[in-house]
Write a protein that holds these residues in place. Structure first.
Motif, PDB file in Angstrom:
ATOM      1  N   VAL A   2       8.366  58.196 -47.885  1.00 48.16           N
ATOM      2  CA  VAL A   2       8.490  57.676 -49.390  1.00 48.16           C
ATOM      3  C   VAL A   2       8.591  56.254 -49.459  1.00 48.16           C
ATOM      4  O   VAL A   2       9.732  55.923 -48.787  1.00 48.16           O
ATOM      5  CB  VAL A   2       9.490  58.763 -50.390  1.00 48.16           C
ATOM      6  N   VAL A   3       7.851  55.738 -50.302  1.00 52.90           N
ATOM      7  CA  VAL A   3       7.945  54.316 -50.144  1.00 52.90           C
ATOM      8  C   VAL A   3       8.151  53.697 -51.506  1.00 52.90           C
ATOM      9  O   VAL A   3       7.948  53.890 -52.609  1.00 52.90           O
ATOM     10  CB  VAL A   3       6.393  53.358 -49.651  1.00 52.90           C
ATOM     11  N   VAL A   4       9.286  52.876 -51.550  1.00 55.38           N
ATOM     12  CA  VAL A   4      10.001  52.432 -52.667  1.00 55.38           C
ATOM     13  C   VAL A   4       9.997  50.643 -52.363  1.00 55.38           C
ATOM     14  O   VAL A   4      10.227  50.025 -51.485  1.00 55.38           O
ATOM     15  CB  VAL A   4      11.496  52.351 -52.960  1.00 55.38           C
ATOM     16  N   LEU A   5       9.374  49.868 -53.590  1.00 55.31           N
ATOM     17  CA  LEU A   5       9.372  48.418 -53.425  1.00 55.31           C
ATOM     18  C   LEU A   5      10.736  47.955 -53.833  1.00 55.31           C
ATOM     19  O   LEU A   5      11.385  48.248 -54.889  1.00 55.31           O
ATOM     20  CB  LEU A   5       8.578  47.844 -54.692  1.00 55.31           C
ATOM     21  N   ALA A   6      11.356  47.286 -52.777  1.00 53.25           N
ATOM     22  CA  ALA A   6      12.817  46.825 -52.743  1.00 53.25           C
ATOM     23  C   ALA A   6      12.942  45.604 -53.731  1.00 53.25           C
ATOM     24  O   ALA A   6      12.247  44.643 -53.790  1.00 53.25           O
ATOM     25  CB  ALA A   6      13.608  46.706 -51.592  1.00 53.25           C
ATOM     26  N   HIS A   7      14.256  45.448 -54.654  1.00 52.07           N
ATOM     27  CA  HIS A   7      14.459  44.268 -55.360  1.00 52.07           C
ATOM     28  C   HIS A   7      13.391  43.375 -55.605  1.00 52.07           C
ATOM     29  O   HIS A   7      13.384  42.079 -55.075  1.00 52.07           O
ATOM     30  CB  HIS A   7      15.664  43.583 -54.688  1.00 52.07           C
ATOM     31  N   PRO A   8      12.451  43.611 -56.496  1.00 47.09           N
ATOM     32  CA  PRO A   8      11.404  42.558 -56.685  1.00 47.09           C
ATOM     33  C   PRO A   8      11.645  41.231 -57.148  1.00 47.09           C
ATOM     34  O   PRO A   8      11.001  40.535 -56.966  1.00 47.09           O
ATOM     35  CB  PRO A   8      10.547  43.473 -58.116  1.00 47.09           C
ATOM     36  N   SER A   9      12.935  41.133 -57.721  1.00 48.13           N
ATOM     37  CA  SER A   9      13.195  39.806 -58.101  1.00 48.13           C
ATOM     38  C   SER A   9      13.608  38.956 -57.073  1.00 48.13           C
ATOM     39  O   SER A   9      13.479  37.681 -57.382  1.00 48.13           O
ATOM     40  CB  SER A   9      14.328  40.132 -58.971  1.00 48.13           C
ATOM     41  N   GLU A  41      12.906  49.982 -56.779  1.00 44.20           N
ATOM     42  CA  GLU A  41      14.194  49.636 -56.850  1.00 44.20           C
ATOM     43  C   GLU A  41      14.630  49.091 -58.161  1.00 44.20           C
ATOM     44  O   GLU A  41      14.167  47.796 -58.199  1.00 44.20           O
ATOM     45  CB  GLU A  41      14.804  49.068 -55.634  1.00 44.20           C
ATOM     46  N   ILE A  42      15.455  49.565 -59.072  1.00 41.90           N
ATOM     47  CA  ILE A  42      15.782  48.794 -60.281  1.00 41.90           C
ATOM     48  C   ILE A  42      17.176  48.316 -60.273  1.00 41.90           C
ATOM     49  O   ILE A  42      17.491  47.136 -60.651  1.00 41.90           O
ATOM     50  CB  ILE A  42      15.378  49.501 -61.627  1.00 41.90           C
ATOM     51  N   ASP A  43      18.308  49.277 -59.970  1.00 43.96           N
ATOM     52  CA  ASP A  43      19.644  49.017 -60.176  1.00 43.96           C
ATOM     53  C   ASP A  43      20.052  48.313 -58.706  1.00 43.96           C
ATOM     54  O   ASP A  43      20.500  48.994 -57.988  1.00 43.96           O
ATOM     55  CB  ASP A  43      20.393  50.457 -60.137  1.00 43.96           C
ATOM     56  N   HIS A  44      19.608  47.027 -58.653  1.00 39.03           N
ATOM     57  CA  HIS A  44      19.982  46.043 -57.665  1.00 39.03           C
ATOM     58  C   HIS A  44      20.738  45.055 -58.061  1.00 39.03           C
ATOM     59  O   HIS A  44      20.255  44.195 -59.230  1.00 39.03           O
ATOM     60  CB  HIS A  44      18.698  45.701 -56.937  1.00 39.03           C
ATOM     61  N   ILE A  48       9.527  57.001 -59.004  1.00 43.64           N
ATOM     62  CA  ILE A  48      10.675  57.263 -58.819  1.00 43.64           C
ATOM     63  C   ILE A  48      11.515  55.794 -58.925  1.00 43.64           C
ATOM     64  O   ILE A  48      10.991  54.800 -58.967  1.00 43.64           O
ATOM     65  CB  ILE A  48      11.044  57.517 -57.170  1.00 43.64           C
ATOM     66  N   VAL A  49      12.694  55.932 -59.415  1.00 46.57           N
ATOM     67  CA  VAL A  49      13.507  54.824 -59.665  1.00 46.57           C
ATOM     68  C   VAL A  49      14.819  55.042 -58.798  1.00 46.57           C
ATOM     69  O   VAL A  49      15.685  56.069 -58.596  1.00 46.57           O
ATOM     70  CB  VAL A  49      14.124  54.740 -61.152  1.00 46.57           C
ATOM     71  N   THR A  50      14.874  53.869 -58.151  1.00 47.00           N
ATOM     72  CA  THR A  50      16.068  53.934 -57.113  1.00 47.00           C
ATOM     73  C   THR A  50      17.215  52.808 -57.565  1.00 47.00           C
ATOM     74  O   THR A  50      16.735  51.858 -58.054  1.00 47.00           O
ATOM     75  CB  THR A  50      15.887  53.842 -55.513  1.00 47.00           C
ATOM     76  N   GLY A  51      18.187  52.834 -56.879  1.00 51.89           N
ATOM     77  CA  GLY A  51      19.318  51.825 -56.869  1.00 51.89           C
ATOM     78  C   GLY A  51      20.028  51.669 -55.790  1.00 51.89           C
ATOM     79  O   GLY A  51      20.088  52.774 -54.904  1.00 51.89           O
ATOM     80  N   GLY A  52      20.561  50.674 -55.263  1.00 45.93           N
ATOM     81  CA  GLY A  52      21.404  50.329 -53.959  1.00 45.93           C
ATOM     82  C   GLY A  52      22.005  49.072 -54.012  1.00 45.93           C
ATOM     83  O   GLY A  52      21.747  48.177 -54.712  1.00 45.93           O
TER      84      GLY A  52
END
Length: 265
Positions: free
Chosen positions: A167-174, A195-198, A219-223
């Motif tokens: 499963v692929v999630v784009l990390a911290h786009p900012s 990934e939104i909650d970063h 999917i919305v992830t945070g880490g």
């Protein structure tokens, strides 16, 4: 309870060994944890070998580095539940190089490990301050020993992730100014999530990512992007999280892809 789906250990440029993180996650009330070390199959193998530790469920993960050559920016792609397969092992081996004592767990010498040694012996003013900039800085003056490794294009790394049935999630786009790329990849259906909650995502990017995720069923992830003391601003495991619902979705997608692959074999 939620999970922290973005952490780093001594398998890459973090300061904390992998076997210590589940305890920290448990103390923070997490039920799930992804040890997502940079370009490492070791974090994936660790989670498969230790599915539950300190009562915390480990999600096999790695954070793969790519390069957006059109915009001249690095890109980080979080890869969850990948198979321990040749495609991922070969990519990890390609990104590795000969390392010193601090890199014995990772197999790769990261700038953070160099700075730890210099700081320990009083030769640097902290991890990422004046000495770091003089050695590894890019702007306004290029560091004296800056080494820029060759990164694979985004399309190539996405193909590696696809081959691993992850499963692929784009990390911290900012962080790497990847919002334009995010829009393109989402429109092309090449991302499972964002990934939104970063800690380093801007409020503006968070708002747009939330809208894009809702419109496209992502999917919305945070880490936390935990690195221990190898960071400018230390944050404890569990400071930024992914919800139970999203963790379940990640698992369901991964299972479906692996099931389809087995049927096709």
């Amino acid at each position: 309870m939620p999970g922290d789906l973005h952490t780093h250990t001594t398998f890459s440029d973090g300061s904390t060994p992998a076997d210590k993180l589940p305890f920290l996650a448990a103390c923070a009330g997490m039920t799930h944890l992804a040890i997502s070390d940079h370009d490492s199959i070791r974090s994936v193998r660790y989670a498969y070998a230790h599915p539950v530790q300190n009562g915390v469920h480990l999600i096999p993960a790695t954070e793969l580095t790519a390069y957006d050559y059109e915009r001249a920016h690095r890109v980080h792609l979080l890869c969850y539940w990948p198979d321990d397969c040749a495609a991922l092992a070969d990519f990890s081996a390609m990104m590795a190089e000969e390392a010193l004592e601090l890199a014995k767990d990772s197999g790769t010498l990261f700038k953070a490990q160099v700075m730890r040694v210099l700081w320990q012996y009083g030769l640097a003013d902290g991890m990422y301050n004046t000495v770091y900039k003089s050695l590894f800085g890019l702007k306004p003056v290029r560091g004296r020993i800056l080494h820029t490794p060759r990164y694979e294009p985004v399309d190539t790394v996405l193909d590696v992730i696809k081959a691993s049935r992850a499963v692929v999630v784009l990390a911290h786009p900012s962080v790497y100014h990847s919002m334009e790329l995010a829009r393109e990849l989402i429109a092309a259906g090449r991302l499972d999530g964002v990934e939104i909650d970063h800690p380093r995502n801007t409020p503006e990017d968070r708002a747009e990512l939330t809208r894009l995720a809702k419109e496209n069923g992502l999917i919305v992830t945070g880490g936390t992007d935990y690195h221990g003391i190898n960071t400018v601003t230390p944050r404890p495991v569990g400071a930024f999280t992914t919800s139970d619902e999203m963790i379940a979705r990640i698992g369901d997608i991964a299972k479906a892809r692996k099931s389809t692959y087995k049927r096709q074999k």
